[in-house]
Design an enzyme around this catalytic site. Structure first.
Site, PDB file in Angstrom:
ATOM      1  CG  ASP A 133       5.970  -2.299  -0.023  1.00 35.55           C
ATOM      2  OD1 ASP A 133       6.202  -2.952  -1.064  1.00 35.55           O
ATOM      3  OD2 ASP A 133       6.860  -1.723   0.622  1.00 35.55           O
ATOM      4  CB  CYS A 157       6.894  -1.223   6.691  1.00 28.73           C
ATOM      5  SG  CYS A 157       5.468  -0.224   6.248  1.00 28.73           S
ATOM      6  NE  ARG A 195       9.023  -3.614  -1.288  1.00 29.69           N
ATOM      7  CZ  ARG A 195       9.916  -3.033  -0.490  1.00 29.69           C
ATOM      8  NH1 ARG A 195      11.191  -3.308  -0.621  1.00 29.69           N
ATOM      9  NH2 ARG A 195       9.531  -2.177   0.430  1.00 29.69           N
ATOM     10  CB  CYS A 202       1.791  -2.289   3.904  1.00 34.65           C
ATOM     11  SG  CYS A 202       2.701  -0.791   3.415  1.00 34.65           S
ATOM     12  CG  HIS A 242       5.824  -4.915   4.585  1.00 37.83           C
ATOM     13  ND1 HIS A 242       6.975  -4.419   4.014  1.00 37.83           N
ATOM     14  CD2 HIS A 242       4.926  -3.906   4.511  1.00 37.83           C
ATOM     15  CE1 HIS A 242       6.765  -3.174   3.604  1.00 37.83           C
ATOM     16  NE2 HIS A 242       5.538  -2.837   3.897  1.00 37.83           N
TER      17      HIS A 242
HETATM   18 ZN    ZN Z   1       4.806  -0.940   4.199  1.00 36.76          ZN
END
Ligand code: ZN
Length: 226
Positions: A49, A106, A51, A47, A103
């Site tokens: 993302d 999400c 993080r 992803c 994750h």
């Molecule tokens: Zn995500």
């Protein structure tokens, strides 16, 4: 609204100089070696993302993992960007392992689950909504807080299947190339990766692995005794 200013980037460039110097001091010739060629054993499909950074999470250096990231780690058969990246990884870099990494927490999966409108991305997240619909009997009976986690996992399992069924992997396996596709999910709360046990490494076992994985998600809650 504050205007973006070059000053905001200054710290990053300072950090970069310090990092490059420290890396070269630790391992003289590091950059000259890497500049010659990359020979990563791993490909990470994750992803976007912020993080969930592939290298940091797995303790890998530059040159060790080939990365493709998008919103909610989706691999669609018509996505030339993802497919080209996978093809380059398999045919040219000859990676041995491709990890599809979702994750928990999400936002893309949550939006698809709750049918939240976020804009253009709704069309992209439609692929995850399809996953939810396909497996609704394994998801809808769960408490709301578990539905999201389970959909994160099921999305990974589906995308592992999509990678395995892509022409790139099918052709690689037909040539006898050794390359395996794995499904992992990352916990934002503890920083730990979990292997979902859906490794696919030859075309004959793809369906069996997929079916066995789904069986871990019962269609309805077990009946109370008595
Ligand atoms: Zn995500």
């Amino acid at each position: 609204m504050n205007q973006p200013t070059p000053d905001e980037l200054h710290e990053l460039l300072v950090n970069n100089r310090a990092w490059a110097a420290a890396t070269e001091a630790r391992e003289p010739g590091f950059f000259t070696r890497l500049a010659q060629q990359q020979t990563p054993k791993y490909m990470w499909i994750g992803c976007a993302d912020s993080r969930v950074p592939a290298n940091e999470i797995t303790g890998l250096d530059p040159g060790e993992v080939f990365v493709h990231r998008n919103v909610a780690n989706v691999v669609v058969h018509s996505d030339l960007n993802a497919l080209s990246t996978i093809q380059f990884a398999v045919e040219h870099l000859k990676v041995k392992h491709i990890m599809v990494v979702g994750h928990y927490g999400c936002a893309g999966v949550r939006a698809a689950l709750l049918r939240q409108r976020v804009g253009l991305a709704d069309n992209w997240l439609g692929h995850i909504h399809d996953v939810r619909l396909r497996h609704r009997r394994r998801i809808d009976h769960l408490p709301a807080d578990q539905q999201e986690d389970i959909l994160c996992e099921m999305n990974v399992i589906e995308q592992v299947g999509n990678v395995a069924l892509s022409t790139v992997l099918q052709d690689a396996w037909a040539r006898g190339q050794k390359v395996a596709v794995h499904g992992w999910v990352y916990g934002l709360r503890d920083g730990l990766l979990k292997d979902l046990g859906v490794t696919m490494d030859n075309p004959d076992t793809v369906v069996a692995v997929f079916r066995a994985a789904l069986k871990r998600y019962p269609r309805s809650a077990p009946r109370a005794e008595g």
